[in-house]
Structures are given as structure tokens and as C-alpha cells.
Design an enzyme around this catalytic site. Structure first.
Site, short mmCIF file in Angstrom:
data_model
loop_
_atom_site.label_atom_id
_atom_site.label_comp_id
_atom_site.label_asym_id
_atom_site.label_seq_id
_atom_site.Cartn_x
_atom_site.Cartn_y
_atom_site.Cartn_z
N GLY A 198 4.94 -0.47 -7.98
CA GLY A 198 5.45 -0.49 -6.86
C GLY A 198 5.13 -1.55 -5.81
N ASN A 199 4.90 -1.47 -4.45
CA ASN A 199 4.25 -2.26 -3.55
C ASN A 199 4.16 -1.70 -2.26
OD1 ASN A 199 6.60 -3.09 -1.80
ND2 ASN A 199 7.30 -3.98 -3.63
N ARG A 200 3.53 -2.24 -1.28
CA ARG A 200 3.19 -1.45 -0.09
C ARG A 200 4.04 -1.45 0.88
NH1 ARG A 200 -2.42 -0.50 -0.32
NH2 ARG A 200 -3.58 -2.01 -1.51
N ALA A 207 11.28 -5.66 0.07
CA ALA A 207 10.04 -6.30 -0.90
C ALA A 207 10.58 -5.67 -2.31
CB ALA A 207 8.92 -5.92 -0.37
#
Ligand code: C5P
Length: 408
Positions: free
Chosen positions: A215-217, A282
Site C-alpha cells: 500500500g502507500n501512505r 494514490a
């Protein structure tokens, strides 16, 4: 103060000692040309009589869901819906801890909470209570959830309170409230009415096995702010959201997705009816080539785990192939040669506009409530914005979309 002329301001009064100040507020709003209706909770009527507000607003005051006498159209069944849609803005002042809690949980047991839950328009809350009630974790949590859902909250000033205590919890001065109402109305013209806007937000999760993912932030806050702003401006909003902790903004149709592929499928499904697509998500650029059926065990590995990643479909590129009239807005986050890369992306993805997040120490982007961006459109026009709350950035982006729609 011309913004208030002929504007419909629905004032909701709850039970607190500051209720008497609302008489001045109503008078001031009328002086500035607004049309005002007042609704009160039962508790509020113990502080100020409905007669006071009826005399000032020159209209019956709504205190009771069931009272036919105060219904102008004598139709109590739809009165709350009519009132909710009559309003250009709903202002709840003072907003008691009790009413704040009810609104947070969707409890609709009096005219004020029913109407507030039913309105598609901006709601301003002016919490006013004793400092201990205000700083109580329950009240604070409720307020932050309401804020996430797009309620405007007037942070109460500190000072002497009716209880004799000092601290936060005062009702703001009437002038400050009027100014805030003015600002919100100016910010939320109904300029996207009947427009369908699809907004993507948050990260995507690309599964490795049944329990792990890449995943990402991204917190999703920018996309959610866009959804709130567009909904306040009259748009029908579909929010395609990756996993986030955020509350769904009022009036927004939220569709939860997890992977880039799911996001693509959902966006394509809604593309035909969309006037605008804003890709604030994102989206992961890579996903594991295979997803393990069972949890990958530590013991099954010798020393290291090799994952093969393959590119995800680029949603904007797929949209560009099918796009006819829809206006597309992309986001870019670059760490070097920001403008050049953003412009390239705009062209490559056949976008109408790109929003460049400036990524540096003073603009954390992820998880933050503020953002610094530059907006570039397909005609090469550039606008660099100062650091602003994300909701303000959202409105600026919508302003640009609006003028693009009118001038293309
Ligand atoms: O190429 P890059 O990922 O930097 O582009 C960012 C923009 O493209 C964002 O608006 C993002 O939502 C969108 N995007 C996309 N599909 C992907 C990855 C990003 O539409 N697979």
C-alpha cells in the site's frame, strides 16, 4: 456584505445559555438582507422563547416535529425535507454537546436534528458549552468526525464562561459568526448543480497473500475534501475510495474498492454519465504478479522472499482512450523537475488539468490537513497556490474546473 442578500439562512438553536445571543445574530442576518427561519430544540425554548425569534424573523419558529400550527404549508410530513432544501446554509448556534453527539450518530429525534440530517447544504456548527464538556474526549471525537463529513465547525474562542470557569467554549461574537456564514456562502455557490463528478481518493492495496498487501501512505483527505466541496456546490458526487479511515462526506455516494484494477473497473462503470473525473487517488503503480492463496509462511522461506511485481493498469490512460466529453483532472507528486514532469504527465494522460503536489519538508501532503499545490491546465496556464487547508484547495480546483468547462 452583499452575499447575504436574499440568502436563506436556517438557524438552529439548541439549549445553552448562549442562546440569547442568537437573537442578535438573527437580527443582524436580516439587516444584511438574508431570509431567516429558526428551529429550536425543546431545551432551547427554556432559555429563549420561540416568540422572540418569531418576532425577529417574522416567521413561525419550528420547535416541534408534530405541530401543524407552525407549518406554513400545513403539511407536516414533508416539512422537514422542504426546510432542509429551502436553506442555503444551516447554522446551529449554540451547538450543545448533546446535539453534536446526536448529529454524529444520526439520531433524528427533534425538528433540528431531522432537518440537519436531511439537508444537502453546508452546515455550520458553533459549539458553545462549558470548557470541561468541550474538551471531553467524547465531544472532541464527535466534532472531528463531523468535520470529516464536511460540517463547518467554528472553533469556540476561549474566555470567561457562564459557569465562572475560564477556557474554550464561548459562543463567537455575532460579527464573527456573520462573517463565517458570509464566507461559507461565498465559497459554496450552487455552480455544479446537475453535474456528475467522479472522484477517486486514498491508496490502493495490492494483495500479496490473504493477509498482506502493498500500500502507500495516502490518507485520502484531499479526495474527500474534493467530494465535500463538490457536494456543497450542488454536484452529484461518486467517491471511489481506496481503504481509508475517513468518514463519508454528507450526500456523497461512496464506493469502496481495494485494488487498482477494482478502481479502474468502478471508474469505467461511472464514466458514461460523468461530467468530471478527478483522480486524487494514490493508485499503486505495481501489483504482485500472483496472489498466494494461503498466507506465506516464514518457514517456507529460506532467506528472502522474492516478489514479482507487474504494472497496474493506468486508470487515466484507460479513461483517455474512451473519453468524449468528460473533463479529467489528475494529480502528480514529483520530487525532481516537478513542473516538467507534471506537464509531461498532463500530455501523456490526455488530461485537462493536473494538480501538482509540492513535496518537501514543509508540505508533508500525506495525512496532513493542509496542502501546497500548483494547478496546470491543458492550455499551459499555471497557478501556484499558497499553502491552504485541503478543503480550500478543493474549492480552488473546482473553481478551475468550472472556468475550464465554461471556456473550452
Ligand atoms: O503517473 P502517476 O502515477 O504519477 O500519475 C498520477 C495520476 O495518475 C494521479 O491522478 C493518479 O490517480 C493517476 N493514476 C492512474 N492510474 C494508475 C496510477 C495513477 O490513473 N495506475
Amino acid at each position: 456584505m452583499s452575499t447575504l442578500r436574499e440568502k436563506h439562512v436556517l438557524v438552529g438553536v439548541t439549549g445553552g445559555i448562549a442562546a440569547y445571543k442568537i437573537a442578535y445574530l438573527v437580527r443582524q442576518l436580516i439587516k444584511e438582507g438574508a431570509q431567516v427561519r429558526v428551529m429550536m430544540t425543546e431545551a432551547a425554548t427554556h432559555f429563549v422563547t420561540p416568540l422572540t425569534f418569531a418576532a425577529l424573523s417574522k416567521h413561525p419558529v419550528y420547535t416541534d416535529l408534530w405541530n401543524i400550527e407552525t407549518s406554513e404549508e400545513r403539511d407536516i410530513t414533508i416539512r422537514h425535507v422542504k426546510l432542509a432544501h429551502w436553506a442555503d446554509i444551516v447554522v446551529i448556534a449554540p451547538a450543545s454537546a448533546n446535539t453534536i453527539a446526536k448529529l454524529t450518530h444520526g439520531i433524528a429525534d427533534n425538528i433540528l436534528t431531522v432537518v440537519t440530517l436531511a439537508t444537502p447544504r453546508p452546515v455550520l456548527l458553533a459549539p458553545a458549552m462549558d470548557v470541561d464538556m468541550y474538551i471531553n474526549e467524547a465531544t472532541q471525537q464527535n466534532l472531528s468526525r463531523l468535520k470529516e463529513r464536511g460540517f463547518y465547525i467554528f472553533d469556540p474562542p476561549a474566555g470567561e464562561l457562564a459557569s465562572g470557569l475560564h477556557g474554550k467554549g464561548r459562543l463567537p461574537e455575532v460579527e464573527a459568526l456573520v462573517e463565517k456564514i458570509h464566507d461559507i456562502l461565498e465559497r459554496t455557490p450552487l455552480d455544479f448543480i446537475k453535474k456528475n463528478i467522479v472522484i477517486t481518493a486514498g491508496p490502493t492495496y495490492e494483495p500479496i497473500d490473504p493477509v498482506r498487501f502493498i500500500g502507500n501512505r495516502s490518507s485520502g483527505k484531499m479526495g474527500y475534501a474534493l467530494a465535500t466541496a463538490a457536494s456543497h456546490r450542488g454536484a452529484r458526487v461518486t467517491l471511489v475510495s481506496g481503504p481509508t479511515q475517513l468518514q463519508t462526506p454528507r450526500g456523497v455516494n461512496r464506493i469502496n474498492v481495494e485494488t487498482a484494477q477494482e478502481m479502474l473497473n468502478t471508474v469505467l462503470k461511472h464514466l458514461r454519465t460523468a461530467n468530471v473525473l478527478i483522480m486524487a487517488a494514490a493508485v499503486a503503480d505495481f501489483t504482485p504478479s500472483t496472489v498466494a492463496k494461503e498466507k506465506i509462511k516464514k518457514t517456507a522461506l529460506t532467506q528472502s522472499l522474492q516478489l514479482t511485481l507487474v504494472p497496474t493498469p493506468d486508470i487515466l490512460t484507460e479513461v483517455a482512450k474512451k473519453k468524449k466529453k468528460v473533463i479529467t483532472v489528475g494529480f502528480a507528486l514529483e520530487t525532481t523537475n516537478e513542473l516538467t514532469h507534471a506537464r509531461e504527465k498532463l500530455q501523456k494522460k490526455n488530461l485537462d488539468m493536473i494538480v501538482l503536489n509540492s513535496y518537501n519538508d514543509s508540505n508533508p501532503v500525506f495525512g496532513s490537513d493542509i496542502n501546497t499545490v500548483t494547478i496546470i491546465n491543458r492550455w499551459g496556464e499555471i497557478e501556484e497556490l499558497p499553502t491552504l487547508p485541503k478543503i480550500e484547495v478543493a474549492h480552488k480546483i473546482l473553481d478551475k474546473v468550472k472556468s475550464f468547462m465554461e471556456n473550452r
